[in-house]
Scaffold this motif. Structure first.
Motif, PDB file in Angstrom:
ATOM      1  N   LEU A  22       0.765  -0.917   0.204  1.00  0.00           N
ATOM      2  CA  LEU A  22       0.144   0.294  -0.005  1.00  0.00           C
ATOM      3  C   LEU A  22       1.440   0.829   0.464  1.00  0.00           C
ATOM      4  N   LEU A  23       2.141   1.576   0.612  1.00  0.00           N
ATOM      5  CA  LEU A  23       2.827   2.104   0.497  1.00  0.00           C
ATOM      6  C   LEU A  23       3.340   2.690   0.201  1.00  0.00           C
ATOM      7  N   GLY A  24       3.855   1.372  -0.769  1.00  0.00           N
ATOM      8  CA  GLY A  24       4.576   1.546  -2.481  1.00  0.00           C
ATOM      9  C   GLY A  24       6.335   1.859  -2.332  1.00  0.00           C
ATOM     10  N   PRO A  25       6.738   1.550  -2.929  1.00  0.00           N
ATOM     11  CA  PRO A  25       8.422   1.223  -3.558  1.00  0.00           C
ATOM     12  C   PRO A  25       9.541   2.104  -2.531  1.00  0.00           C
ATOM     13  N   GLU A  26       8.679   3.419  -2.581  1.00  0.00           N
ATOM     14  CA  GLU A  26       9.365   4.624  -1.731  1.00  0.00           C
ATOM     15  C   GLU A  26       9.516   4.908  -0.008  1.00  0.00           C
ATOM     16  N   TRP A  27       9.266   4.030   0.282  1.00  0.00           N
ATOM     17  CA  TRP A  27       8.181   3.389   1.753  1.00  0.00           C
ATOM     18  C   TRP A  27       9.551   2.208   2.066  1.00  0.00           C
ATOM     19  N   GLN A  28      10.284   2.240   3.544  1.00  0.00           N
ATOM     20  CA  GLN A  28      10.721   1.124   4.402  1.00  0.00           C
ATOM     21  C   GLN A  28       9.708   0.873   5.814  1.00  0.00           C
ATOM     22  N   VAL A  29       9.274  -0.270   5.124  1.00  0.00           N
ATOM     23  CA  VAL A  29       8.489  -1.245   6.379  1.00  0.00           C
ATOM     24  C   VAL A  29       9.002  -2.354   7.009  1.00  0.00           C
ATOM     25  N   ALA A  30       9.913  -1.417   8.041  1.00  0.00           N
ATOM     26  CA  ALA A  30      11.135  -3.251   8.519  1.00  0.00           C
ATOM     27  C   ALA A  30      10.865  -3.352  10.186  1.00  0.00           C
ATOM     28  N   GLN A  31      10.809  -4.298  10.732  1.00  0.00           N
ATOM     29  CA  GLN A  31      10.380  -5.113  12.158  1.00  0.00           C
ATOM     30  C   GLN A  31      11.205  -4.513  12.744  1.00  0.00           C
ATOM     31  N   ARG A  32      11.027  -4.343  14.033  1.00  0.00           N
ATOM     32  CA  ARG A  32      11.832  -3.946  14.741  1.00  0.00           C
ATOM     33  C   ARG A  32      12.440  -4.923  16.272  1.00  0.00           C
ATOM     34  N   PRO A  33      13.660  -5.253  17.019  1.00  0.00           N
ATOM     35  CA  PRO A  33      13.190  -5.634  18.249  1.00  0.00           C
ATOM     36  C   PRO A  33      11.572  -4.787  19.407  1.00  0.00           C
ATOM     37  N   GLY A  49      15.453   8.148   2.540  1.00  0.00           N
ATOM     38  CA  GLY A  49      15.846   9.076   2.010  1.00  0.00           C
ATOM     39  C   GLY A  49      15.041  10.389   3.577  1.00  0.00           C
ATOM     40  N   ASP A  50      14.110   9.717   4.201  1.00  0.00           N
ATOM     41  CA  ASP A  50      14.003  10.583   5.816  1.00  0.00           C
ATOM     42  C   ASP A  50      14.117  10.150   6.635  1.00  0.00           C
ATOM     43  N   SER A  51      14.784  11.247   7.327  1.00  0.00           N
ATOM     44  CA  SER A  51      15.052  10.975   9.145  1.00  0.00           C
ATOM     45  C   SER A  51      13.707  10.596   9.944  1.00  0.00           C
ATOM     46  N   THR A  52      12.624  11.195   9.335  1.00  0.00           N
ATOM     47  CA  THR A  52      11.658  11.232  10.132  1.00  0.00           C
ATOM     48  C   THR A  52      11.307   9.626   9.862  1.00  0.00           C
ATOM     49  N   PHE A  53      11.058   8.744  10.656  1.00  0.00           N
ATOM     50  CA  PHE A  53      10.091   8.053  10.866  1.00  0.00           C
ATOM     51  C   PHE A  53       8.753   7.603  12.094  1.00  0.00           C
ATOM     52  N   THR A  54       7.973   7.067  11.900  1.00  0.00           N
ATOM     53  CA  THR A  54       6.981   6.423  12.824  1.00  0.00           C
ATOM     54  C   THR A  54       7.033   4.980  13.432  1.00  0.00           C
ATOM     55  N   GLN A  55       6.548   4.383  14.193  1.00  0.00           N
ATOM     56  CA  GLN A  55       6.722   3.587  15.016  1.00  0.00           C
ATOM     57  C   GLN A  55       5.189   3.339  14.489  1.00  0.00           C
TER      58      GLN A  55
END
Length: 368
Positions: A22-33, A49-55
């Motif tokens: 849904l977000l597309g290739p320009e977004w990263q979804v990573a699983q964290r501890p 390329g963006d340092s801003t992220f949400t959890q």
């Protein structure tokens, strides 16, 4: 059969893949501890390329009954917001009902189900995703913990009693009034409680959302299923037929009961006419009834439908008017909402009347 842990992991994996798509290739979804011992995963979502992220703290669950939302998820998200305003809760499930989705949205909880029902709103970075998926649970979707549903004639009996007789109730009261087994009644009440359609104080049912229960029942039922009715033409018209029914021998009069549009028109007037629908009791033969009334069998253009009575509870609290038996308003409501054409509109008008004038149709507490 997979263990629950493996199923949950597979569900989480599918949910992450769906979110990434849904977000597309320009977004990263990573699983964290994940340090939380309550929730299932922690996802970090950011644009490339963006340092801003949400959890997103994830609750991956096989079913999301409304009571689960109110009693478990809402307290979790309230606590979560006290700890970290920028961490959001995301529920992932095979399917989420419309009622549960509304509760989740109202409380600012994101959700994603594998049929495509998605609502995710994040302020930083700005993410808004809202898509619509299945309105009904796919057959492959797991049932909620209480597996008893509102389908079938037994459930129809309990729905009628809950509509007709105001609370408070005990399960034993409903068992007595419906004639259903106490274990079955208890299981169905658990289902209704999970859906927040009834509220209980201990063992006492204190509140019944009977209008919503009727709508949920209609989702599981159809008035005119194949093989359950036959169409006929009344040569002299329906008004003359009603007079003719009133002159039939007693065994016919007792075994024929009117439902549908003509029964609804006793209380509301959405439109005039329509098909005359008659339930035929098991001790009567449909062909004999048709012959007695002089009805002509047709495949199209029927103005009379003879329906096989699915359960004698259909005639519970029926009333005779001008010598003709009419099913109770609650049965008319169920049948109209589950019927074809304009009947659901008639059902909604009848529901509005019933909600505003309970004294004209509801029973006393003892079920009389």
């Amino acid at each position: 059969m997979e263990s629950p842990l493996i199923e949950e992991a597979h569900l989480l994996e599918q949910g992450i893949q769906a979110l990434s798509g849904l977000l597309g290739p320009e977004w990263q979804v990573a699983q964290r501890p994940n340090k939380s011992k309550v929730l299932d995963a922690l996802l970090e979502v950011r644009a490339e390329g963006d340092s801003t992220f949400t959890q997103l703290l994830v609750e991956a669950t096989q079913a999301v009954p409304p009571r689960f939302v109110v009693e478990r998820l809402v307290p979790q998200v309230q606590l979560l917001r006290e700890v970290n305003h920028y961490t959001n809760l995301l529920v992932i499930a095979p399917w989420i009902s419309s009622q549960a989705r509304e509760l989740l949205r109202r409380n600012g909880i994101a959700y994603l189900d594998l049929t495509g029902n998605v609502d995710i709103r994040v302020s930083r970075p700005a993410i808004i995703i809202h898509t619509a998926g299945a309105e009904k649970a796919p057959r492959s979707a797991p049932r909620e913990h209480s597996r008893t549903t509102l389908a079938g004639t037994k459930a129809g009996r309990l729905v009628r009693v809950l509509a007709d007789v105001p609370p408070p109730h005990r399960a034993t009261d409903l068992h007595r009034m419906s004639g259903l087994s106490l274990p079955y009644v208890s299981r169905l009440l658990d289902t209704l409680a999970d859906q927040l359609l009834i509220r209980r104080d201990g063992r006492i049912i204190t509140d019944v959302d009977w209008g919503s229960i009727v709508h949920e029942r209609v989702e599981e039922a159809s008035l005119l299923s194949p093989g359950t009715y036959r169409g006929f033409l009344a040569p002299n018209g329906v008004p003359a037929l009603l007079q003719q029914i009133a002159r039939l021998p007693t065994r016919y009069i007792d075994g024929l009961s009117i439902t549908g549009s003509y029964a609804a028109q006793r209380f509301v007037h959405v439109a005039v006419g329509g098909q005359l629908m008659l339930y035929v009791a098991p001790w009567l033969n449909v062909d004999d009834v048709a012959d007695e009334l002089g009805l002509l069998p047709v495949t199209k253009g029927a103005d009379v439908l003879l329906l096989n009575e699915p359960d004698d509870f259909v005639r519970s609290r029926a009333e005779f008017v001008d010598g003709v038996q009419y099913v109770a308003p609650s049965q008319v409501l169920l049948d109209c909402l589950a019927g074809p054409g304009r009947m659901p509109a008639e059902g909604e008008a009848l529901l509005d009347f019933m909600e505003h004038h309970p004294e004209k149709w509801r029973s006393s507490k003892n079920g009389k």
